[in-house]
Each structure stands twice: as structure tokens, then as C-alpha cells.
Design an enzyme around this catalytic site. Structure first.
Site, PDB file in Angstrom:
ATOM      1  N   LYS A 130     -22.798  26.244   7.737  1.00  0.00           N
ATOM      2  CA  LYS A 130     -22.232  25.888   6.431  1.00  0.00           C
ATOM      3  C   LYS A 130     -22.505  27.002   5.240  1.00  0.00           C
ATOM      4  O   LYS A 130     -23.369  27.837   5.336  1.00  0.00           O
ATOM      5  CB  LYS A 130     -22.816  24.728   5.804  1.00  0.00           C
ATOM      6  CG  LYS A 130     -22.125  23.850   4.745  1.00  0.00           C
ATOM      7  CD  LYS A 130     -21.093  22.917   5.573  1.00  0.00           C
ATOM      8  CE  LYS A 130     -20.077  22.322   4.618  1.00  0.00           C
ATOM      9  NZ  LYS A 130     -19.461  21.321   5.296  1.00  0.00           N
ATOM     10  N   ASP A 170     -14.435  22.725   2.153  1.00  0.00           N
ATOM     11  CA  ASP A 170     -15.239  21.799   1.632  1.00  0.00           C
ATOM     12  C   ASP A 170     -15.293  21.521   0.077  1.00  0.00           C
ATOM     13  O   ASP A 170     -14.224  21.899  -0.285  1.00  0.00           O
ATOM     14  CB  ASP A 170     -16.925  22.049   2.173  1.00  0.00           C
ATOM     15  CG  ASP A 170     -17.822  20.606   2.139  1.00  0.00           C
ATOM     16  OD1 ASP A 170     -17.743  20.073   3.056  1.00  0.00           O
ATOM     17  OD2 ASP A 170     -18.316  20.644   1.352  1.00  0.00           O
TER      18      ASP A 170
HETATM   19  P1  NDP Z   1     -12.697  18.125  -3.066  1.00  0.00           P
HETATM   20  O1  NDP Z   1     -13.481  19.257  -3.714  1.00  0.00           O
HETATM   21  O2  NDP Z   1     -11.536  18.070  -2.420  1.00  0.00           O
HETATM   22  O3  NDP Z   1     -13.297  16.622  -3.715  1.00  0.00           O
HETATM   23  C1  NDP Z   1     -14.504  16.289  -4.017  1.00  0.00           C
HETATM   24  C2  NDP Z   1     -14.394  15.041  -4.827  1.00  0.00           C
HETATM   25  O4  NDP Z   1     -15.851  14.491  -4.777  1.00  0.00           O
HETATM   26  C3  NDP Z   1     -13.792  15.273  -6.215  1.00  0.00           C
HETATM   27  O5  NDP Z   1     -13.229  14.119  -6.568  1.00  0.00           O
HETATM   28  C4  NDP Z   1     -15.103  15.687  -7.237  1.00  0.00           C
HETATM   29  O6  NDP Z   1     -14.883  15.419  -8.501  1.00  0.00           O
HETATM   30  C5  NDP Z   1     -15.977  14.649  -6.352  1.00  0.00           C
HETATM   31  N1  NDP Z   1     -17.508  15.152  -6.624  1.00  0.00           N
HETATM   32  C6  NDP Z   1     -17.924  16.464  -6.035  1.00  0.00           C
HETATM   33  N2  NDP Z   1     -19.035  16.737  -6.336  1.00  0.00           N
HETATM   34  C7  NDP Z   1     -19.555  15.656  -6.951  1.00  0.00           C
HETATM   35  C8  NDP Z   1     -20.584  15.270  -7.578  1.00  0.00           C
HETATM   36  N3  NDP Z   1     -21.994  15.752  -7.456  1.00  0.00           N
HETATM   37  N4  NDP Z   1     -20.696  13.778  -8.165  1.00  0.00           N
HETATM   38  C9  NDP Z   1     -19.872  13.187  -8.351  1.00  0.00           C
HETATM   39  N5  NDP Z   1     -18.509  13.357  -7.797  1.00  0.00           N
HETATM   40  C10 NDP Z   1     -18.444  14.511  -6.998  1.00  0.00           C
HETATM   41  O7  NDP Z   1     -13.841  17.946  -1.659  1.00  0.00           O
HETATM   42  P2  NDP Z   1     -13.620  17.172  -0.371  1.00  0.00           P
HETATM   43  O8  NDP Z   1     -12.918  16.133  -0.568  1.00  0.00           O
HETATM   44  O9  NDP Z   1     -13.244  18.221   0.568  1.00  0.00           O
HETATM   45  O10 NDP Z   1     -15.168  16.869   0.208  1.00  0.00           O
HETATM   46  C11 NDP Z   1     -15.720  15.581  -0.203  1.00  0.00           C
HETATM   47  C12 NDP Z   1     -16.663  14.964   0.732  1.00  0.00           C
HETATM   48  O11 NDP Z   1     -16.262  15.135   2.095  1.00  0.00           O
HETATM   49  C13 NDP Z   1     -17.964  16.215   0.732  1.00  0.00           C
HETATM   50  O12 NDP Z   1     -19.087  15.480   1.098  1.00  0.00           O
HETATM   51  C14 NDP Z   1     -17.644  17.057   1.756  1.00  0.00           C
HETATM   52  O13 NDP Z   1     -18.879  17.697   2.394  1.00  0.00           O
HETATM   53  C15 NDP Z   1     -17.283  15.954   2.827  1.00  0.00           C
HETATM   54  N6  NDP Z   1     -16.309  16.452   3.911  1.00  0.00           N
HETATM   55  C16 NDP Z   1     -15.108  17.288   3.492  1.00  0.00           C
HETATM   56  C17 NDP Z   1     -14.526  17.658   4.843  1.00  0.00           C
HETATM   57  C18 NDP Z   1     -13.275  18.222   4.730  1.00  0.00           C
HETATM   58  O14 NDP Z   1     -12.430  18.680   5.408  1.00  0.00           O
HETATM   59  N7  NDP Z   1     -12.887  18.998   3.540  1.00  0.00           N
HETATM   60  C19 NDP Z   1     -14.858  17.266   6.074  1.00  0.00           C
HETATM   61  C20 NDP Z   1     -15.708  16.451   6.158  1.00  0.00           C
HETATM   62  C21 NDP Z   1     -16.664  16.027   5.267  1.00  0.00           C
HETATM   63  P3  NDP Z   1     -15.013  16.474  -9.476  1.00  0.00           P
HETATM   64  O15 NDP Z   1     -13.861  17.008  -9.622  1.00  0.00           O
HETATM   65  O16 NDP Z   1     -15.256  15.880 -10.666  1.00  0.00           O
HETATM   66  O17 NDP Z   1     -15.999  17.448  -9.194  1.00  0.00           O
HETATM   67  O1  2IT Z   2     -18.019  18.954   6.701  1.00  0.00           O
HETATM   68  C1  2IT Z   2     -17.270  19.392   7.298  1.00  0.00           C
HETATM   69  O2  2IT Z   2     -17.132  18.809   8.435  1.00  0.00           O
HETATM   70  C2  2IT Z   2     -16.276  20.229   6.600  1.00  0.00           C
HETATM   71  N1  2IT Z   2     -16.241  20.568   5.480  1.00  0.00           N
HETATM   72  C3  2IT Z   2     -15.133  20.802   7.442  1.00  0.00           C
HETATM   73  C4  2IT Z   2     -15.488  21.944   8.554  1.00  0.00           C
HETATM   74  C5  2IT Z   2     -14.705  22.692   9.186  1.00  0.00           C
HETATM   75  O3  2IT Z   2     -15.021  23.760   9.632  1.00  0.00           O
HETATM   76  O4  2IT Z   2     -13.417  22.076   9.307  1.00  0.00           O
END
Ligand code: NDP
Ligand code: 2IT
Length: 451
Positions: A130, A170
């Protein structure tokens, strides 16, 4: 043996905390895993002698670097960049990049540790990593984000590559950022390779990668619900977050017949008792991905919805909760609110969104609960499919990718059931996911000697 293993785990955790002081998220992630591994270690005591846990909890390599860039006002800004290459026992390092002001070494290490287990569950050959930065993209212009990404990659490029380490998105890193990062990587290395995933469709990206985490989450939750003769159809779903994972989780849940009533961001949540529909979803995609707006604007656009500033959605009555924002967003009191509102299934889209106390509440109540490393693995799995397509210089159809994704999520569910089914027939998804992943990584580490 039980006593010996519990003493071993206790002293392992004491040492971990003293060697990594103040890294509370990292302690939490490792603690959850080792606790559920106890029965496995009792049956396989050589794990202790081989120091597998000690090795797994020590990153193979960590790079921390300065990221200087010039903002639109002409001022110099300095951020800190990270890449934690945790474990390469089963494949090249793989895992996302997070750009968020909260990013620190503890958060990077917890995410890289989780990623090692998650990637092992996908059945694909990917190690765990990461990275990211404390850079805050919120309010920054496209040009500032581009300059930041170029500076970040100017150091990172020496540590990654299609057979070494393959970053992706992420929190705070989506298609726009991957584009800028890829452009700079290509320029610095003079090579067009799959060193990043989440790329655009006409330059090496895979169909369905943007959708994959949210869709995969719903495919996994469907299987969990099916163990109790249930499904999404007609059920009320609460989603947190409004980013990549939340958007596609909400869309898929809705298309599976559920009523999705909430979305959120770090400022508050919206509650729409009528539920999302295709038009409202199209608005959310436009608002978040094009205008980079805030979720409260949804309530201004749709009078059926109410905005709750400064609150989380866990007090809203629901059947299914899909936390898709960030770590530790569900505490003990939130978990109790979910139960009080009738929630029967919590499937994690975010990484470690539930605190250990919240997990305890879900498990004691006997509701369905799955940890992110199992239920959100569809994102990185589809990144793995993107890597395969890049290596073969081929582009699969949406149907091919979707079929692969469904099969992978179903295999992960099966692995959780195989190793997590308790004497009373219920499935402990935490235990199942941790043991299945650990067996694969530990086996590869032992085969490869003390490296
Ligand atoms: P985005 O940046 O697209 O969206 C994040 C969302 O979560 C936003 O709505 C944001 O609000 C909110 N958020 C972020 N930080 C905080 C915080 N500290 N407190 C409250 N709300 C928060 O990210 P993703 O959708 O990609 O990721 C969301 C989650 O999913 C994370 O935990 C990530 O690690 C996990 N994940 C992502 C993957 C991917 O492929 N993208 C794969 C697997 C897991 P705001 O705009 O206000 O910051
Ligand atoms: O938490 C996760 O699994 C991710 N943010 C996606 C990682 C990736 O390599 O696609």
C-alpha cells in the site's frame, strides 16, 4: 497447546506494539488476524518456530520520501510519500495508493498488511503493498493534482514495475490521478507497461475495474445472505461513503432490488426514504466524479432526502449495511444502533471500517458480518485481471470480466465457509478469511526459506 499458543500470541503482540510504537491502526489489523489464527496455530505449531507471524508483520521494504510541488499561487508545498511493500511471497507487490491528509505510517502499514491477506484470497498471484501521501486533493485544481502526481511518481517509479510492484487507486486516487501517475511513469521509464492498474479504457485499463469493488461487495453479500435464505430484493440498505466503492455498491444493490437509503461523506450523510433510482444514481456519479461536489447537494436536489450534518448513517433502520468510507467508521455504539434498527448483515466495502468492539457486537448478536479483506477483494481481483490482460496484450469483454469477478467472489465466500464454519453451523467470516489467506501466504513463505 492452547495455553502455549495463547502465551505466544500475547508475547508476539507485546513485541509488535513495542517495536511499532503509536501505530494503533497497524496493531489493530494485526491483532484481529492473530487472534483468529489461534486454533490454526494450535494444530500447526511449526508456524511459531518458523517465525511466520513475526516475518509477516515486518514489511519487506518501506520507502518514505519527500514530495515537493508548486501550487497554483506559485508557493512550494511539501508532502510525504509512502510505499509499504509488505509481502511478496505469492506474487509481485500489489495494492492501492491513498491521498488523504490522515495518511501516516500506521495507516499505510495496516492497509498493506490487510492487502497481503486480501490478495491471497483472490486466488490470483499478487503480494501485498500500500502507499500514498498526506496530500489532500480536496479543493485542489486539476493542474495542482497533476503536478503533485508527477512529483510523487518521480520518486515512486524506481520502486515499482509490472513484475515488481503494481499500485492502483484507493481513497483520493481515482481515474484522474492514475492517469497523471501513469503518464509520468511512462515518461520516466520510456516504457508502456502495466505498472499501474485502474487505467483508462483506451490505454490499458480493464472494463469493470471502476465498478469492481462495489459490485464484488454485493456479489459477496448476496452469497452471505443466501446462507440464510435471504437476498437483496426488497431489503433496505444503508451505505456509507459517496466515493468509488460506495457509488457502485449502491448501484448494484439497487439493481438487485434493494432500496438504498443513505450515502455519506466526511461532513455528514443523506437519508432518502424513497431510495435511490437510476436517475438519482446518475446525478450522484456526475456530482462526485465530474463536479467533485459534496453529498449534501443531493438533499438540495431531491426534496425526498434529508441531510444530517456531522453524523454517520448507522442510526437509520435497515436490513443490510455496507460501510464504504474509511477505517473505524463503525464503533461499538454505531454497531448497537445498527442492531437496534434491525440490521441483519454487515458486509464491509471499506478496509477495517468496524472497530474490534463493533465486530464483537455483530458476532455476539449472530448477524452476518464479513471483514473487508474478504468482501471488498473484488477491486484488487479485477486489478489482477487488468494485469493479465496487459501481459497478454488483450482486452476482455465486460461479460468475461464480470464472470471472472463473480467466480472469484464466490470462491472467496467458499474459502470463508470452509475455514470459518463453527460447530453450530454459522460462518465466522473473520476466522475463515484469515485462516484461508494465512495458509496460502505462510505455505509460500516456508517453501521459499528464510527470506
Ligand atoms: P474515494 O476517495 O472514492 O471515496 C472515499 C469516501 O469516503 C468519500 O465519500 C469520503 O468523503 C469518505 N471518507 C474518506 N475518508 C473519510 C474519513 N476519514 N471520514 C469520513 N468519511 C471519509 O475512496 P474509495 O471509495 O476508493 O475507498 C473507500 C474505502 O474502500 C476505503 O476504505 C478504501 O481503502 C476501500 N477500498 C477501495 C478499493 C478501491 O478499489 N478503490 C478497493 C477495496 C477497498 P470525503 O469526500 O468527505 O473525504
Ligand atoms: O484496498 C484495495 O484493495 C484497493 N484499494 C485496490 C487495490 C488494487 O491494487 O486494485
Amino acid at each position: 497447546m492452547e495455553k502455549l499458543v495463547s502465551r505466544y500470541i500475547e508475547s508476539f503482540m507485546t513485541e509488535l506494539v513495542s517495536k511499532n510504537p503509536g501505530e494503533t491502526e497497524f496493531h489493530q489489523a494485526v491483532g484481529e488476524v492473530v487472534k483468529s489464527l489461534a486454533p490454526y496455530i494450535e494444530m500447526n505449531p511449526h508456524i511459531m518456530g518458523q517465525k511466520i507471524l513475526e516475518r509477516m508483520a515486518e514489511a519487506e521494504r518501506i520507502v518514505i520520501f519527500r514530495v515537493p510541488w508548486v501550487d497554483d499561487a506559485g508557493d512550494i508545498q511539501i508532502n510525504r510519500g509512502f510505499r509499504v511493500q509488505m509481502n511478496s511471497a505469492i506474487g509481485p507487490y500489489k495494492g492501492g495508493l491513498r491521498f488523504h491528509p490522515s495518511v501516516n505510517l500506521s495507516i499505510m502499514k495496516f492497509l498493506a498488511f490487510e492487502q497481503t491477506f486480501k490478495n491471497a484470497l483472490t486466488t490470483l498471484p499478487m503480494g501485498g503493498a500500500k502507499g500514498g501521501s498526506d496530500f489532500n486533493p480536496r479543493g485542489r485544481s486539476d493542474a495542482e493534482v497533476m503536478r503533485f502526481c508527477q512529483s510523487f511518481m518521480t520518486e515512486l517509479y524506481r520502486h515499482i514495475g509490472p513484475d515488481t510492484d503494481v499500485p492502483a487507486g484507493d481513497i483520493g486516487v481515482g481515474g484522474r490521478e492514475i492517469g497523471y501517475l501513469f503518464g509520468q511513469y511512462k515518461r520516466l521509464t520510456d516504457s508502456f507497461t502495466g505498472a499501474l492498474t485502474g487505467k483508462g479504457l483506451n490505454w490499458g485499463g480493464s472494463l469493470l475495474r471502476p465498478e469492481a469493488t462495489g459490485y464484488g461487495l454485493c456479489y459477496f453479500a448476496e452469497q452471505m445472505l443466501a446462507t440464510r435464505g435471504e437476498g437483496f430484493n426488497g431489503r433496505t440498505v444503508v451505505v456509507s461513503g459517496a466515493g468509488n466503492v460506495a457509488q457502485y455498491a449502491a448501484q448494484k444493490a439497487m439493481r438487485l432490488g434493494a432500496k438504498v437509503v443513505t450515502l455519506s461523506d466526511s461532513d455528514g450523510f443523506i437519508y432518502d426514504p424513497d431510495g435511490l433510482d437510476e436517475d438519482k444514481m446518475a446525478y450522484v456519479f456526475q456530482l462526485k466524479n465530474f463536479f467533485r461536489g459534496r453529498i449534501k447537494e443531493y438533499a438540495q436536489k431531491y426534496p425526498s432526502a434529508q441531510y444530517f450534518p456531522g453524523q454517520k448513517p448507522w442510526g437509520i433502520a435497515c436490513d443490510i449495511a455496507l460501510p464504504c468510507a474509511t477505517q473505524n467508521e463503525i464503533g461499538k455504539a454505531d454497531a448497537e444502533s445498527l442492531l437496534a434498527g434491525g440490521c441483519k448483515c454487515v458486509a464491509e466495502g471499506a478496509n477495517m471500517p468496524s472497530t474490534p468492539e463493533a465486530i464483537q457486537v455483530f458476532q455476539s448478536a449472530g448477524i452476518l458480518y464479513s471483514p473487508g479483506k474478504a468482501s471488498n477483494a473484488g477491486g484488487v481481483a479485477t486489478s489482477g485481471l487488468e494485469m493479465s490482460q496487459n501481459s497478454m496484450r488483450l482486452h476482455w469483454t465486460k461479460e468475461e470480466v464480470d464472470n471472472n469477478l463473480r467466480k472469484i467472489m464466490s470462491d472467496i465466500h467458499e474459502a470463508c465457509c470452509k475455514y470459518g464454519t463453527e460447530a453450530d453451523g454459522s460462518v465466522n467470516y473473520v476466522k475463515g478469511a484469515n485462516i484461508a489467506a494465512f495458509m496460502k501466504v505462510a505455505g509460500a513463505m516456508m517453501d521459499q526459506g528464510a527470506v
